[in-house]
Design an enzyme around this catalytic site. Structure first.
Site, PDB file in Angstrom:
ATOM      1  N   CYS A  13      23.010  25.715   8.334  1.00 34.10           N
ATOM      2  CA  CYS A  13      22.453  26.429   7.184  1.00 34.10           C
ATOM      3  C   CYS A  13      23.466  27.462   6.726  1.00 34.10           C
ATOM      4  O   CYS A  13      24.340  27.864   7.476  1.00 34.10           O
ATOM      5  CB  CYS A  13      21.190  27.181   7.570  1.00 34.10           C
ATOM      6  SG  CYS A  13      19.801  26.139   7.994  1.00 34.10           S
ATOM      7  N   GLY A  21      20.800  28.938  12.474  1.00 37.37           N
ATOM      8  CA  GLY A  21      20.798  28.861  13.937  1.00 37.37           C
ATOM      9  C   GLY A  21      19.510  28.232  14.431  1.00 37.37           C
ATOM     10  O   GLY A  21      18.638  27.906  13.643  1.00 37.37           O
ATOM     11  N   TYR A  42      35.445  22.482  12.306  1.00 34.86           N
ATOM     12  CA  TYR A  42      34.964  21.624  11.229  1.00 34.86           C
ATOM     13  C   TYR A  42      34.047  22.286  10.194  1.00 34.86           C
ATOM     14  O   TYR A  42      34.205  22.076   8.997  1.00 34.86           O
ATOM     15  CB  TYR A  42      34.242  20.418  11.836  1.00 34.86           C
ATOM     16  CG  TYR A  42      33.524  19.552  10.826  1.00 34.86           C
ATOM     17  CD1 TYR A  42      34.229  18.821   9.860  1.00 34.86           C
ATOM     18  CD2 TYR A  42      32.128  19.473  10.798  1.00 34.86           C
ATOM     19  CE1 TYR A  42      33.564  18.047   8.924  1.00 34.86           C
ATOM     20  CE2 TYR A  42      31.469  18.693   9.866  1.00 34.86           C
ATOM     21  CZ  TYR A  42      32.186  17.983   8.930  1.00 34.86           C
ATOM     22  OH  TYR A  42      31.541  17.217   8.006  1.00 34.86           O
TER      23      TYR A  42
END
Ligand code: SF4
Length: 473
Positions: free
Chosen positions: A8, A109, A248
């Site tokens: 997110c 998270g 990434y």
């Protein structure tokens, strides 16, 4: 493509006449962190206004909707579902009205004890409207007997464990919180007199704001009309910055955990060239994920970098496949080989990760079909052997090819002449001096925050572990 899915992105702004518009732009810059839903909540001092949609940021809002999001403070959320299903009720920001007043929460998270807390509250009569772990925070907040909203937030967050970088809006305050381990990034910026908080600094760049500092692990950063203040109400904890942000997730033009992502990623490529050298004619990145590491690999190895694979940036969600099968169509529609670069060459393909191996196998095939004489695959991180429980969507362990196959088996499966990964030491040395401050669980299977076994059910994580496996170390 065969990647871990970003989690997110969160944003918040206080003291700006165009708070909703700025939040929209901030979310636009954070779109890579979540593509399923986008939402903004604003406050005009009397009440909160909210708009959410299951869409990209660009499609979720128009001028009319943004004009309705009145007030000089706002928070925003882009989401990819890691806990809870993909539906509008789960889209952020989650907004409730309770004894402490209205509140909007944007969460990046995963909480590892959400299910046990939820079960206890449900037995006590609570009604949950979403299947997200974030709603647990709101229930705990609503039940808190603390006098001020900020104390109720601290009260709620003291009861949860796991990863949370939050932007929170009450009628009069913007509050940003980062869990004591600092799993996910959260940066503070300044735009004139306005204060901005966001997952990545690329959102600050887009709105012309200046980076000030990170919200520290365990910090509760509060902004209201009386100014800014910070409290550190949680006990000390082992730092666990997600190293995959550097590998990434984060955009290369961002700074996360105080480090340039581009520099970190390029260093990974340099380290990879030292650890996994290969005789070759050309270094070709898998676009866009492997570009920074390929630059580093080329720099260090002296092998020229060429864009031998071209990515089509316009493959949309409404894409229709042809009825007649075309070989490797799924990959080819996104990546096309450049024959003039590849033909007759010994090619080093560089990518940032290898998860299931399915896409790499297809890419190796199309590069060979374009005439490459040899194809060597180099990966700028260690083998990914364990799922993530802290806010990243990962496949089940049994689908992670490196968890179930040897290097030689993977090499054979993807059809490369050779395969080489960066070592864990190489990774940690490349991302900076504070090696101990990172979470590396997806490479080691050692988890910094333990979670109860029954947690797997609520977070839909059961399938990610093989039966009987230890869930916490
Ligand atoms: S397990 Fe991997 S993806 Fe998850 S927080 Fe740790 S390093 Fe990041």
């Amino acid at each position: 493509m065969d990647k871990f899915k970003e989690e997110c992105g969160v944003f918040g702004i206080f003291g700006h006449p165009e708070a909703a518009n700025m939040t929209y732009l901030g979310l636009y810059a954070l779109q890579h962190r979540g593509q399923e839903s986008a939402g903004i909540a604003s406050s005009d001092g009397d009440r909160l206004h909210v708009s959410r949609a299951m869409a990209y940021v660009n499609d979720a809002f128009d001028e009319t909707l943004l004009a309705e999001l009145r007030g000089q403070m706002a928070v925003g959320h882009v989401r990819y579902s890691t806990a809870g299903e993909s539906r509008l009720a789960n889209a952020g920001p989650l907004v409730i009205n309770c004894a402490h007043g209205e509140i909007a929460v944007c969460h990046n998270g995963n909480l590892v004890n959400a299910s046990e807390l939820k079960d206890a509250m449900v037995s006590d009569g609570a009604i949950f409207q979403t299947s997200t772990d974030s709603e647990v925070i709101l229930h705990l907040y609503a039940r808190s007997k603390a006098a001020a909203p900020e104390h109720a937030i601290v009260d709620a967050l003291s009861q949860v464990r796991g990863a949370f970088s939050l932007t929170i809006l009450t009628k009069h305050q913007l509050i940003a919180v980062r869990d004591p381990h600092g799993f996910r990034p959260l940066a503070i910026g300044r735009l004139g007199d306005a204060v901005v908080v966001c997952s990545e600094t690329c959102a600050l760049d887009l709105i012309g704001a200046t980076y000030v500092r990170d919200v520290e692990p365990g910090e509760v950063f509060i902004v209201d009309r009386s100014g800014q203040r910070s409290i550190k109400p949680f006990g000390p904890a082992r730092l666990a910055h997600c190293v995959f942000e550097h590998v990434y997730f984060a955009r290369p033009d961002s700074y996360v955990f105080g480090q340039s992502v581009n520099e970190a990623r390029t260093s990974l490529g340099r380290a990879l060239a030292c650890e996994q050298p290969v005789d070759a004619d050309v270094v070709v990145p898998i676009p866009d994920s492997g570009v920074c590491a390929a630059v580093g690999f080329s720099e260090k190895s002296g092998i020229p970098l060429r864009m031998g694979l071209i990515r089509n940036h316009y493959v949309g969600r409404t894409f229709i496949e042809p009825r007649q099968s075309i070989r490797h169509f799924g990959v080819r529609v996104k990546l096309n080989p450049v024959r003039s670069i590849l033909e007759g060459q010994r090619v080093v393909l560089v990518d940032d990760s290898l998860v299931r191996g399915t896409t790499s196998r297809k890419i190796v095939k199309i590069v060979r079909a374009a005439g490459a004489r040899e194809v060597h695959m180099r990966i700028s991180c260690p083998p990914t052997i364990s799922p993530c429980f802290y806010g990243v969507d990962t496949p089940h362990r049994s689908e992670l090819i490196a968890a179930t196959h040897t290097l030689e088996e993977i090499e054979t499966y993807i059809g490369a002449d050779s395969l080489g990964y960066l070592s864990l030491d190489g990774l940690l040395s490349a991302v900076g001096p504070a090696k101990e401050s990172y979470c590396t669980s997806c490479y080691t299977g050692r988890y910094p925050v333990a979670f109860p076994r029954d947690e797997a059910t609520y977070l839909q994580l059961a399938l990610k572990l093989d039966k009987g496996e230890a869930v916490a170390k």
